[in-house]
Write a protein that holds these residues in place. Structure first.
Motif, PDB file in Angstrom:
ATOM      1  N   UNK A 105     -24.399 -33.002  -3.196  1.00 31.07           N
ATOM      2  CA  UNK A 105     -25.649 -32.852  -3.946  1.00 31.07           C
ATOM      3  C   UNK A 105     -26.466 -34.144  -3.918  1.00 31.07           C
ATOM      4  N   UNK A 106     -25.773 -35.283  -4.043  1.00 32.63           N
ATOM      5  CA  UNK A 106     -26.482 -36.564  -4.040  1.00 32.63           C
ATOM      6  C   UNK A 106     -27.174 -36.804  -2.708  1.00 32.63           C
ATOM      7  N   UNK A 107     -26.492 -36.507  -1.615  1.00 30.38           N
ATOM      8  CA  UNK A 107     -27.097 -36.685  -0.290  1.00 30.38           C
ATOM      9  C   UNK A 107     -28.251 -35.703  -0.103  1.00 30.38           C
ATOM     10  N   UNK A 108     -28.121 -34.495  -0.620  1.00 28.58           N
ATOM     11  CA  UNK A 108     -29.215 -33.531  -0.525  1.00 28.58           C
ATOM     12  C   UNK A 108     -30.470 -34.063  -1.212  1.00 28.58           C
TER      13      UNK A 108
ATOM     14  N   UNK B 120     -11.447 -42.665   1.760  1.00 30.03           N
ATOM     15  CA  UNK B 120     -12.741 -42.645   1.057  1.00 30.03           C
ATOM     16  C   UNK B 120     -13.762 -43.614   1.625  1.00 30.03           C
ATOM     17  N   UNK B 121     -13.335 -44.824   1.974  1.00 32.02           N
ATOM     18  CA  UNK B 121     -14.299 -45.801   2.488  1.00 32.02           C
ATOM     19  C   UNK B 121     -14.882 -45.339   3.815  1.00 32.02           C
ATOM     20  N   UNK B 122     -14.032 -44.827   4.703  1.00 30.93           N
ATOM     21  CA  UNK B 122     -14.518 -44.348   5.993  1.00 30.93           C
ATOM     22  C   UNK B 122     -15.364 -43.092   5.827  1.00 30.93           C
ATOM     23  N   UNK B 123     -14.996 -42.235   4.877  1.00 35.93           N
ATOM     24  CA  UNK B 123     -15.787 -41.030   4.639  1.00 35.93           C
ATOM     25  C   UNK B 123     -17.182 -41.386   4.141  1.00 35.93           C
ATOM     26  N   UNK B 124     -17.273 -42.360   3.234  1.00 34.24           N
ATOM     27  CA  UNK B 124     -18.589 -42.792   2.746  1.00 34.24           C
ATOM     28  C   UNK B 124     -19.417 -43.396   3.868  1.00 34.24           C
ATOM     29  N   UNK B 125     -18.758 -44.180   4.733  1.00 33.93           N
ATOM     30  CA  UNK B 125     -19.472 -44.797   5.857  1.00 33.93           C
ATOM     31  C   UNK B 125     -19.986 -43.728   6.816  1.00 33.93           C
ATOM     32  N   UNK B 126     -19.169 -42.687   7.064  1.00 35.89           N
ATOM     33  CA  UNK B 126     -19.593 -41.620   7.963  1.00 35.89           C
ATOM     34  C   UNK B 126     -20.772 -40.849   7.392  1.00 35.89           C
ATOM     35  N   UNK B 127     -20.725 -40.546   6.081  1.00 35.62           N
ATOM     36  CA  UNK B 127     -21.825 -39.822   5.451  1.00 35.62           C
ATOM     37  C   UNK B 127     -23.111 -40.652   5.471  1.00 35.62           C
ATOM     38  N   UNK B 128     -22.972 -41.960   5.201  1.00 36.66           N
ATOM     39  CA  UNK B 128     -24.150 -42.828   5.226  1.00 36.66           C
ATOM     40  C   UNK B 128     -24.737 -42.931   6.634  1.00 36.66           C
TER      41      UNK B 128
ATOM     42  N   UNK C 241     -20.581 -33.378   1.675  1.00 36.33           N
ATOM     43  CA  UNK C 241     -19.868 -32.430   0.821  1.00 36.33           C
ATOM     44  C   UNK C 241     -18.457 -32.175   1.334  1.00 36.33           C
ATOM     45  N   UNK C 242     -18.297 -32.118   2.652  1.00 35.74           N
ATOM     46  CA  UNK C 242     -16.980 -31.856   3.247  1.00 35.74           C
ATOM     47  C   UNK C 242     -16.035 -33.037   3.058  1.00 35.74           C
ATOM     48  N   UNK C 243     -16.553 -34.246   3.296  1.00 37.19           N
ATOM     49  CA  UNK C 243     -15.701 -35.426   3.274  1.00 37.19           C
ATOM     50  C   UNK C 243     -15.491 -35.998   1.882  1.00 37.19           C
ATOM     51  N   UNK C 244     -16.524 -35.913   1.030  1.00 41.14           N
ATOM     52  CA  UNK C 244     -16.486 -36.617  -0.248  1.00 41.14           C
ATOM     53  C   UNK C 244     -16.535 -35.709  -1.470  1.00 41.14           C
ATOM     54  N   UNK C 245     -16.858 -34.440  -1.291  1.00 43.18           N
ATOM     55  CA  UNK C 245     -16.864 -33.542  -2.432  1.00 43.18           C
ATOM     56  C   UNK C 245     -18.237 -33.016  -2.778  1.00 43.18           C
TER      57      UNK C 245
END
Length: 312
Positions: A53-56, A5-13, A44-48
């Motif tokens: 939606x939040x990133x959109x 989860x931490x790496x997924x959040x970092x990648x999305x950010x 959406x792929x990494x975090x759900x």
């Protein structure tokens, strides 16, 4: 692709930040929408779905703010087209988040179906053999011993004959549920035949493995007794010290022979062979007469050279 989860959040950010920087630097001449779409899909792929939606929403907000920093003359666009563009971009990003999450869910479900026994919910035979060699190799690297158990239900055919297959299915489901609950999350447990199961566990040493095997057999026997049917389990267990682990060997065949020795010993039995014992010590562990196949197994354990490291 699976990230913590931490790496997924970092990648999305990072994806979102890269899109925003490109948007700010390029100005209104080049559209940054593609990068924002990638950031949304990645989240959406990494975090759900909710993260997508939040990133959109955040992406559309950034596009609006950066657009205010580099405004075009109002006469060139007009308020109506601006609102239309904003709405269209947001709807597109939200739809992309929905599609990316749905695709990830469908792929995960397909993979689960391919690896899981449909009746009991545990691993199927193909998945067990796919994971067996990597699991043995990992135990070898970490200096752990392994416990390989082959389990067969005694009297299961009579349940199907007397009470129907629905009753037999309930017994299998109950048995598999108790067995899976008794194991750790990184242990392997699979149904490989009608009423045959296998388990692979890592232990610190073979002495601990004997205790674990006895505890597991006792727990499974009590679970079967609770079903109300005359069914027990015979279990053959092969214990391998770290230096005897070789992912290329057919250890499951040896555990299978041990299970049949348990059945020949009167059923509802546990047979344990330790590869760290040799010759007379291993034979003395089995007071009952053994057949030629099991005698050959003892010889194989006695004569086999220690496993050697192989280059990756």
């Amino acid at each position: 692709m699976t990230l913590r989860p931490r790496r997924a959040r970092a990648a999305a950010a990072a994806l979102l930040l890269a899109a925003a920087v490109f948007d700010f630097v390029s100005g209104p001449v080049v559209s940054p929408l593609l990068l924002y779409m990638l950031a949304t899909c990645g989240a959406a792929w990494l975090l759900g779905e909710r993260a997508g939606y939040a990133v959109a929403l955040l992406a559309e907000t950034l596009m609006i703010l950066i657009g205010l920093w580099h405004p075009l003359p109002a006469a060139m666009i007009g308020l109506g087209p601006i609102i239309w563009n904003m709405s269209g971009r947001l709807i597109l990003l939200l739809l992309l988040a929905l599609v990316a999450h749905a695709l990830r869910t469908a792929l995960a479900l397909e993979r689960w179906s391919a690896e899981t026994d449909s009746l009991t919910g545990v691993l199927n035979k193909a998945a067990f053999f796919t994971r067996l060699a990597p699991k043995l190799a990992m135990a070898r690297r970490r200096g752990r011993a392994v416990l390989l158990a082959y389990i067969d239900l005694d009297g299961f055919k009579q349940i199907n004959d007397k009470h129907g297959h629905a009753a037999g299915d309930r017994v299998l489901q109950s048995f598999a549920g108790v067995a899976a609950a008794a194991l750790r999350g990184d242990d392997l447990f699979a149904r490989i035949g009608g009423d045959e199961f296998v388990a692979l566990l890592t232990v610190r040493h073979c002495d601990e493995g004997e205790q674990v095997a006895e505890s597991l057999h006792d727990r499974l026997s009590r679970a079967l007794a609770a079903t109300g049917f005359q069914v027990t389990c015979s279990m053959g267990v092969l214990l391998l010290p770290n230096e005897r682990i070789d992912p290329a060997d057919s250890f499951l065949d040896w555990a299978d022979k041990l299970m049949y020795e348990a059945k020949h010993g009167g059923k509802n039995c546990l047979r344990i062979a330790r590869a760290d014992l040799t010759g007379r010590l291993l034979r003395d562990a089995f007071p009952l007469p053994v057949d030629a196949a099991f005698d050959a197994l003892i010889d194989a354990l006695d004569d086999a050279p220690p496993a050697v490291e192989r280059a990756a």
